[in-house]
Design an enzyme around this catalytic site. Structure first.
Site, mmCIF file in Angstrom:
data_model
loop_
_atom_site.group_PDB
_atom_site.id
_atom_site.type_symbol
_atom_site.label_atom_id
_atom_site.label_comp_id
_atom_site.label_asym_id
_atom_site.label_seq_id
_atom_site.Cartn_x
_atom_site.Cartn_y
_atom_site.Cartn_z
ATOM 1 N N CYS A 87 -11.249 -9.281 -105.115
ATOM 2 C CA CYS A 87 -11.861 -8.993 -106.411
ATOM 3 C C CYS A 87 -10.796 -8.736 -107.472
ATOM 4 O O CYS A 87 -11.009 -9.006 -108.664
ATOM 5 C CB CYS A 87 -12.812 -7.795 -106.305
ATOM 6 S SG CYS A 87 -12.053 -6.304 -105.629
ATOM 7 N N HIS A 380 -13.443 -1.313 -106.024
ATOM 8 C CA HIS A 380 -13.870 -2.683 -106.341
ATOM 9 C C HIS A 380 -13.613 -2.958 -107.814
ATOM 10 O O HIS A 380 -13.849 -2.107 -108.674
ATOM 11 C CB HIS A 380 -15.362 -2.844 -106.026
ATOM 12 C CG HIS A 380 -15.894 -4.212 -106.325
ATOM 13 N ND1 HIS A 380 -15.433 -5.348 -105.696
ATOM 14 C CD2 HIS A 380 -16.847 -4.631 -107.206
ATOM 15 C CE1 HIS A 380 -16.080 -6.406 -106.165
ATOM 16 N NE2 HIS A 380 -16.937 -5.997 -107.085
#
EC number: 3.4.19.12
Length: 438
Positions: A87, A380
């Site tokens: 990510c 994240h």
């Protein structure tokens, strides 16, 4: 007849050879044209640059099939598959592919590879990636080749461990910069040691450091290139500059709310004079003795794209932690108060508002924000990107959803990307404002 096109390799080769011979003849008989020629990718031949005529402009203006950007325009909005803790890469790719000038460079096929192994060229892969993301294909793209090349050229990022998005950005810009050496811009003619590749043209700014001797007040100035500005946050081990209770409010459209730190506050701290102390004496070039001094950082040259990095991840001998302090940032940013040319109007670290508020030369517009959710050990990355005008979207790997301006400005913020509102065109004698970025 089906009226379809037929591609014949032999005919194509003959056409290329004939075209090359014709252009060679044209180049040898016209000195005027030779000054305006460019290389044809793959052929090594020359062709004159195309300049539109008035009839051609009228035809383009009346073409009913010309594509127009509307609020439902989705070309360029394409998700990226997470290949296992990637990510950090996906959010940076989304920011780079929505950088206006970089997008125009790659979509106009400006890169010409001169690497011995083109399959290892990161710029070639970025060019392919731009074409994929702007192809109109709605299905998420799998950036496996980009990840593979990153592992090859930036070995510290290899593997499926969680990585830092800021570290990836700097590594990617560095590799792209090194692989851009074959492009038509190349080195600046007047300074062979200065790179003028597309990466440097967009992201490189000049950071000026002024060290002032406290004895003779002599000033030593150095200017270093920079791709981003890393800013300290309140709550870090470094003591944060206390805000003056009488400071001006409303700078860059930021209304001062007690207890809320703004991007302008962080930039004020970054550009304030800092006393180096008796333990860091330097030898003054004027009085030729070791003296205490003050150091002040300002921007000597602003980049087209200004990237601000909030130091949210703190690594010290005592602890490793994430700083979650909310930092307010504006949609439009004026960098005039932080320029070296504005230094004389800043006294004792106090910000003076620019007198010429109508000057757009140093004004920026926000177009991308990278955020980190979670902790230092488990987190994240996502990003907000500005598609056009005030259309914002949230990119969460393969999923892209519409976002509001409030969603963007209320986000925590880790990396902020601002684009200059007005671009400068350099001529031999004068710089003139000639292009509006937005």
């Amino acid at each position: 007849m089906c009226k379809d096109y037929v591609y014949d390799k032999d005919i194509e080769q003959i056409a290329k050879e004939e075209q090359g011979e014709a252009l060679k003849l044209q180049a040898s008989t016209s000195t005027e044209v030779s000054h305006q020629q460019c290389s044809v990718p793959g052929l090594g031949e020359k062709y004159p640059t195309w300049e539109t005529t008035k009839p051609e402009l009228e035809l383009l203006g009346h073409n009913p099939r010309r594509r127009r950007i509307t609020s439902s325009f989705t070309i360029g909005l394409r998700g990226l598959i997470n290949l296992g803790n990637t990510c950090f890469m996906n959010c940076i790719v989304q920011a780079l592919t929505h950088t206006p000038i970089l997008r125009d460079f790659f979509l106009s096929d400006r890169h010409r590879c001169e690497m011995p192994s083109p399959e290892l060229c990161l710029v070639c892969e970025m060019s392919s990636l731009f074409r994929e993301l702007y192809s109109g294909n709605p299905s998420p793209h799998v950036p496996y080749k980009l990840l593979h090349l990153v592992w090859i050229h930036a070995r510290h990022l290899a593997g499926y461990r969680q990585q830092d998005a800021h570290e990836f950005l700097i590594a990617a810009l560095d590799v792209l910069h090194r692989h851009c050496k074959g492009d038509d811009v190349g080195k600046a003619a007047n300074n062979p040691n200065h790179c003028n590749c597309i990466i440097d043209q967009i992201f490189t700014g000049g950071l000026q450091s002024d060290v002032t001797c406290q004895a003779c007040h002599g000033v030593s100035t150095t200017i270093d290139p920079c791709w981003d500005i890393s800013l300290d946050l309140p709550g870090s081990c470094t003591s944060f500059w206390p805000m003056s209770p009488g400071r001006e409010s409303g700078v860059n459209g930021e209304s001062h709310i007690p207890g809320i730190t703004t991007l302008t506050d962080c930039l004020r701290r970054y550009t304030r004079p800092e006393h180096l102390g008796s333990s860091a004496k330097i030898k003054c070039g004027s009085c030729q003795s070791y003296q205490e001094s003050t150091k002040q950082l300002t921007m000597n040259k602003l980049p087209v794209v200004a990237c601000f990095h909030f130091k949210r991840f703190e690594h010290s001998a005592k602890q490793r932690r994430k700083i979650t302090t909310y930092i307010s940032f504006p949609l439009e940013l004026d960098m005039t108060p932080f320029m070296a040319s504005s230094k004389e109007s800043r006294m004792n670290g106090q910000l003076q508002l620019p007198t010429n508020s109508g000057n757009n030369e140093n004004k920026y517009s926000l177009f991308a924000v990278v955020n980190h959710q979670g902790t230092l050990e488990s987190g994240h990355y996502t990003s907000f990107i500005r598609h056009h005008k005030d259309q914002w979207f949230k990119c969460d790997d393969a999923v892209i959803t519409k976002a509001s301006i409030k969603d963007v400005l209320d986000s925590e913020g880790y990396l902020l990307f601002y684009h200059k509102q007005a671009l400068e065109h350099e001529t031999e004698k004068v710089k003139e404002m000639n292009t509006q970025a937005y």
